[in-house]
Design an enzyme around this catalytic site. Structure first.
Site, PDB file in Angstrom:
ATOM      1  N   HIS A 119      -5.030   8.328  -0.080  1.00 50.19           N
ATOM      2  CA  HIS A 119      -3.572   8.404  -0.107  1.00 50.19           C
ATOM      3  C   HIS A 119      -2.983   9.101  -1.317  1.00 50.19           C
ATOM      4  O   HIS A 119      -1.831   8.863  -1.680  1.00 50.19           O
ATOM      5  CB  HIS A 119      -2.981   6.987  -0.010  1.00 50.19           C
ATOM      6  CG  HIS A 119      -3.026   6.431   1.377  1.00 50.19           C
ATOM      7  ND1 HIS A 119      -2.321   5.315   1.757  1.00 50.19           N
ATOM      8  CD2 HIS A 119      -3.675   6.856   2.493  1.00 50.19           C
ATOM      9  CE1 HIS A 119      -2.551   5.052   3.034  1.00 50.19           C
ATOM     10  NE2 HIS A 119      -3.378   5.979   3.494  1.00 50.19           N
ATOM     11  N   GLU A 144       0.832  -1.220   0.000  1.00 44.83           N
ATOM     12  CA  GLU A 144       0.000   0.000   0.000  1.00 44.83           C
ATOM     13  C   GLU A 144       0.861   1.263   0.000  1.00 44.83           C
ATOM     14  O   GLU A 144       1.695   1.460   0.881  1.00 44.83           O
ATOM     15  CB  GLU A 144      -0.894  -0.006   1.248  1.00 44.83           C
ATOM     16  CG  GLU A 144      -1.785   1.227   1.364  1.00 44.83           C
ATOM     17  CD  GLU A 144      -2.672   1.203   2.607  1.00 44.83           C
ATOM     18  OE1 GLU A 144      -2.546   0.273   3.431  1.00 44.83           O
ATOM     19  OE2 GLU A 144      -3.489   2.140   2.756  1.00 44.83           O
ATOM     20  N   ASP A 148      -6.638  14.786   6.458  1.00 43.10           N
ATOM     21  CA  ASP A 148      -6.965  13.433   6.927  1.00 43.10           C
ATOM     22  C   ASP A 148      -7.359  12.534   5.766  1.00 43.10           C
ATOM     23  O   ASP A 148      -8.079  12.946   4.862  1.00 43.10           O
ATOM     24  CB  ASP A 148      -8.121  13.496   7.925  1.00 43.10           C
ATOM     25  CG  ASP A 148      -8.501  12.101   8.416  1.00 43.10           C
ATOM     26  OD1 ASP A 148      -7.584  11.355   8.796  1.00 43.10           O
ATOM     27  OD2 ASP A 148      -9.684  11.750   8.382  1.00 43.10           O
ATOM     28  N   ASP A 197      -8.827   9.487   6.294  1.00 42.74           N
ATOM     29  CA  ASP A 197      -9.592   8.362   6.857  1.00 42.74           C
ATOM     30  C   ASP A 197     -10.967   8.734   7.391  1.00 42.74           C
ATOM     31  O   ASP A 197     -11.375   8.220   8.429  1.00 42.74           O
ATOM     32  CB  ASP A 197      -8.767   7.705   7.973  1.00 42.74           C
ATOM     33  CG  ASP A 197      -7.456   7.148   7.452  1.00 42.74           C
ATOM     34  OD1 ASP A 197      -7.509   6.168   6.709  1.00 42.74           O
ATOM     35  OD2 ASP A 197      -6.405   7.710   7.779  1.00 42.74           O
ATOM     36  N   HIS A 217      -8.558   0.215  -0.408  1.00 42.33           N
ATOM     37  CA  HIS A 217      -8.937   0.718   0.905  1.00 42.33           C
ATOM     38  C   HIS A 217      -9.896   1.857   0.626  1.00 42.33           C
ATOM     39  O   HIS A 217      -9.472   2.961   0.288  1.00 42.33           O
ATOM     40  CB  HIS A 217      -7.713   1.218   1.689  1.00 42.33           C
ATOM     41  CG  HIS A 217      -7.052   0.131   2.482  1.00 42.33           C
ATOM     42  ND1 HIS A 217      -6.050   0.365   3.378  1.00 42.33           N
ATOM     43  CD2 HIS A 217      -7.290  -1.205   2.521  1.00 42.33           C
ATOM     44  CE1 HIS A 217      -5.690  -0.783   3.934  1.00 42.33           C
ATOM     45  NE2 HIS A 217      -6.421  -1.748   3.420  1.00 42.33           N
TER      46      HIS A 217
HETATM   47  C1  LIG Z   1      -4.322   1.078  10.081  1.00 42.41           C
HETATM   48  C2  LIG Z   1      -3.996   0.824   8.633  1.00 42.41           C
HETATM   49  O1  LIG Z   1      -2.936  -0.014   8.466  1.00 42.41           O
HETATM   50  C3  LIG Z   1      -3.746   2.071   7.927  1.00 42.41           C
HETATM   51  O2  LIG Z   1      -4.911   2.857   7.895  1.00 42.41           O
HETATM   52  C4  LIG Z   1      -3.170   1.972   6.519  1.00 42.41           C
HETATM   53  O3  LIG Z   1      -3.892   1.112   5.689  1.00 42.41           O
HETATM   54  C5  LIG Z   1      -3.182   3.342   6.017  1.00 42.41           C
HETATM   55  O4  LIG Z   1      -3.969   3.647   5.171  1.00 42.41           O
HETATM   56  C6  LIG Z   1      -2.261   4.321   6.617  1.00 42.41           C
HETATM   57  O5  LIG Z   1      -2.534   5.592   6.233  1.00 42.41           O
HETATM   58 MN   LIG Z   2      -5.134   2.262   4.041  1.00 44.54          MN
END
Ligand SMILES: C[C@H](O)[C@H](O)[C@@H](O)C(=O)CO
Ligand SMILES: [Mn+2]
Length: 427
Positions: free
Chosen positions: A264, A228, A296, A298, A288
């Site tokens: 990302h 990733e 951010d 997430d 993801h």
């Molecule tokens: C907790 C995960 O490993 C994490 O979110 C990862 O997948 C990521 O996206 C880090 O920015």
């Molecule tokens: Mn991720």
């Protein structure tokens, strides 16, 4: 509560509308039921995990909010997950991080083994859920200076390589038990806050470390490795060792899965447009599904244009058998089970919308150079009654229709979450 007969009646009308466009709605539902989304365990406890190593989350990850009821033990997390699954139509997977093992004492990351995940494996078996996995390269003293697999110190690198190898063995065992591959995703936080004088050496070291981790052949029916990338994190604003170009090249040259995290990339860059490109060169893709907001990456997934575009891209390209759909968000400012329900229901809903599209007709317009009809139909499809099909899908799979799922969350909040008053449970 919406009357069941009304849901059914609305569905029949919707079915007629879609069938006039050549879409077989019953077949769509059958197909949708086979799609398993991998729910991420870390939404349930703010990425805390169950180790007792005294380390802060760090490594560019941050969870904000203090909504009560965070899961403090594996049993609590499993109970919360079961509640979340009961609100989402379909049979879904669970994505576990290595720091969520049941360790019963101090076990360092290079010492973890299948035994620490036996509780999860047995629970998953009982629930009919398949597992995915992730090594944890953060929240540890040996990651506190921002580097792990690309560290200058060979001893630190070796520690994290051993962790990666241990995680592969665990993932392979999970896959063997469940009878389908456990996707093992490698996300490595390494990077610099400010402009590096040497961008090359850490990348050379990261590639060499990954090669050592992946040196042992594993049965691909049991586990598949994914890597990733990330553009930046808090504290790695200027340079991330595992950038997109790094991992694209790595995944192609080693034929690994590439993980595309929707949060990302640059804010105007979208992963929906990358799927068909990368699938030309890598065997499979892991997504993801997330939502970036300013700094951010997430936020809880909403029914956004990009989510719809991701779903359309997977369905139009007939990529469902090569795209593994995982989630990645964490919000501690709202009920954590609601966060799972909102994000996952949206992903399933977006896939349904995409499957209800008469794609062949749109592609024919395109081949004919009739871009007017292509655009006109794409816009008309947005107001077709897909919500009636969604409600019917929820009803027939035995999960709450519409916002009724929120009542279930509120009930669980008062029966269970409200008694979790302290930070640590006496488990
Ligand atoms: C907790 C995960 O490993 C994490 O979110 C990862 O997948 C990521 O996206 C880090 O920015
Ligand atoms: Mn991720």
């Amino acid at each position: 509560m919406v009357k069941s007969a009304n849901i059914e009646a609305a569905y029949r009308l919707a079915q007629e509308r879609y069938e006039s466009l050549g879409v077989d709605v019953d077949k769509v539902i059958e197909r949708l039921q086979k799609v398993a989304i991998s729910l991420h365990c870390w939404q349930g406890d703010d990425v805390a995990g169950f180790e007792d190593n005294g380390s802060e989350l760090g490594s560019g990850l941050a969870v904000t909010g203090n909504y009560p009821g965070r899961a403090r033990t594996a049993d609590e997390l499993r109970q919360d997950l079961q509640t979340a699954y009961s609100l989402i139509p379909g049979n879904h997977r669970l994505n576990l991080h290595a720091c969520y093992g049941e360790f019963h004492g101090q076990v360092d990351r290079d010492e973890i083994g299948v035994a620490h995940f036996e509780g999860w494996i047995q629970w998953a078996k009982g629930q009919g859920i398949s597992l995915d996995f992730n090594p944890t390269f953060f929240a540890h003293e040996k990651a506190s200076d921002g580097f792990t697999l690309s560290h200058q110190d060979a001893g630190v690198r070796k520690f994290w390589i051993d962790h990666g190898i241990a995680c592969r063995h665990i993932a392979a065992e999970m896959g063997k038990t469940q009878g389908n591959p456990c996707i093992n995703n490698f996300w490595v936080p390494d990077g610099y806050k400010d402009t590096p004088a040497d961008r090359k050496s850490p990348r050379e070291r990261l590639a060499a470390s990954l090669d050592q981790i992946f040196a042992e052949p594993v049965n691909q029916d049991h586990t598949l490795d994914a890597v990733e990338c990330k553009l930046f994190g808090i504290g790695s604003e200027s340079y991330v060792v595992g950038s997109h170009e790094f991992y694209l090249g790595y995944a192609i040259s080693r034929q690994k899965l590439l993980c595309l995290d929707a949060g990302h990339f640059h804010p105007t860059e979208v992963i929906s447009d990358k799927i068909s490109s990368v699938l030309m060169y890598v065997p499979e893709v892991l997504l993801h599904v997330s939502r970036g907001v300013r700094w951010d990456s997430d936020h809880v997934v909403t029914f956004s244009d990009e989510l719809q575009a991701i779903a359309h891209e997977i369905v139009r390209g007939k990529h469902l058998d090569r795209v593994h759909i995982g989630l990645d968000f964490f919000d501690a400012s709202i009920n954590r089970i609601a966060a799972w329900a909102i994000g996952t229901r949206n992903v399933v809903k977006a896939l349904l919308m995409a499957m209800l599209e008469p794609t062949d007709s749109l592609q024919q317009f395109e081949r004919d150079g009739d871009y007017t009809s292509r655009l006109a139909m794409m816009e008309e499809l947005k107001s077709m009654p897909f919500a009636a099909v969604w409600d019917y899908y929820c009803q027939t799979t035995g999960v709450p229709v519409g916002a009724e799922w929120l009542d279930k969350v509120r009930q669980y909040e008062s029966s269970t979450l409200s008694s979790r008053t302290s930070q640590t449970a006496s488990a």
